[in-house]
Design a protein around this motif. Structure first.
Motif, mmCIF file in Angstrom:
data_model
loop_
_atom_site.group_PDB
_atom_site.id
_atom_site.type_symbol
_atom_site.label_atom_id
_atom_site.label_comp_id
_atom_site.label_asym_id
_atom_site.label_seq_id
_atom_site.Cartn_x
_atom_site.Cartn_y
_atom_site.Cartn_z
ATOM 1 N N TRP A 91 32.279 14.857 38.522
ATOM 2 C CA TRP A 91 32.393 15.001 39.980
ATOM 3 C C TRP A 91 32.581 13.643 40.648
ATOM 4 C CZ3 TRP A 91 33.248 18.905 43.144
ATOM 5 C CH2 TRP A 91 33.090 20.205 42.648
ATOM 6 N N ARG A 92 31.902 12.627 40.158
ATOM 7 C CA ARG A 92 32.084 11.283 40.732
ATOM 8 C C ARG A 92 33.523 10.814 40.553
ATOM 9 N NH1 ARG A 92 26.697 7.934 38.934
ATOM 10 N NH2 ARG A 92 25.330 8.822 40.517
ATOM 11 N N SER A 93 34.061 11.020 39.356
ATOM 12 C CA SER A 93 35.437 10.568 39.124
ATOM 13 C C SER A 93 36.423 11.373 39.981
ATOM 14 C CB SER A 93 35.800 10.653 37.644
ATOM 15 O OG SER A 93 35.814 12.002 37.221
ATOM 16 N N GLU A 94 36.191 12.687 40.078
ATOM 17 C CA GLU A 94 37.078 13.520 40.894
ATOM 18 C C GLU A 94 36.952 13.159 42.372
ATOM 19 O OE1 GLU A 94 39.423 15.805 40.058
ATOM 20 O OE2 GLU A 94 39.087 15.170 37.990
ATOM 21 N N LEU A 95 35.745 12.965 42.833
ATOM 22 C CA LEU A 95 35.560 12.590 44.247
ATOM 23 C C LEU A 95 36.139 11.216 44.533
ATOM 24 C CD1 LEU A 95 31.989 13.959 45.044
ATOM 25 C CD2 LEU A 95 34.172 14.805 45.896
ATOM 26 N N GLU A 99 38.945 10.539 47.189
ATOM 27 C CA GLU A 99 38.761 9.485 48.196
ATOM 28 C C GLU A 99 39.964 8.548 48.228
ATOM 29 O OE1 GLU A 99 35.482 6.026 49.306
ATOM 30 O OE2 GLU A 99 35.352 7.099 47.415
ATOM 31 N N GLU A 100 40.484 8.177 47.061
ATOM 32 C CA GLU A 100 41.659 7.306 47.013
ATOM 33 C C GLU A 100 42.871 7.986 47.639
ATOM 34 O OE1 GLU A 100 42.094 6.369 42.915
ATOM 35 O OE2 GLU A 100 40.576 4.788 42.955
ATOM 36 N N VAL A 101 43.025 9.292 47.363
ATOM 37 C CA VAL A 101 44.147 10.033 47.942
ATOM 38 C C VAL A 101 44.007 10.097 49.447
ATOM 39 C CG1 VAL A 101 45.213 12.321 48.090
ATOM 40 C CG2 VAL A 101 44.650 11.353 45.857
#
Length: 113
Positions: A91-95, A99-101
């Protein structure tokens, strides 16, 4: 001393000796009964001791079984903890990616204006 005097002395002492002899025999039989009762008590205590030892063995077996079961439960909880850690990292990596997008889109929108 005449024979009659000796006979009367022996006759007088004879009942006393017979009573003492009977008393000794009765007392001896009572002591034998007490000895057999103490032997029975000793065997009963021995049986109780063996039963307590058997109970102790069963409790030790139960404790070992419970320890193995709790070890299995601990292992399962460790697996669940590991899965939660993996999901948190995912979830951290996906979030972070979202966030970058969002930052890129916001930057793009700000540049258009």
């Amino acid at each position: 001393m005449s024979d009659t005097q000796l006979f009367s002395i022996a006759l007088a002492a004879l009942p006393t000796m017979l009573i003492v002899l009977v008393g000794i025999l009765i007392n001896n039989s009572r002591l034998g009964d007490m000895n057999s009762r103490l032997g029975d008590m000793n065997s009963r205590l021995g049986d109780m001791n063996s039963r307590l030892n058997d109970m102790g063995t069963r409790i030790d077996d139960l404790r070992a079984h419970m320890d193995s079961r709790f070890a299995d439960v601990d292992r399962r909880f460790d697996n669940v903890d590991r899965r939660f850690d993996e999901m948190r990292d995912l979830w951290r990596s996906e979030l972070h990616r979202v966030e970058e997008v969002l930052d890129a889109r916001l930057k793009h929108i700000e540049e258009r204006d």
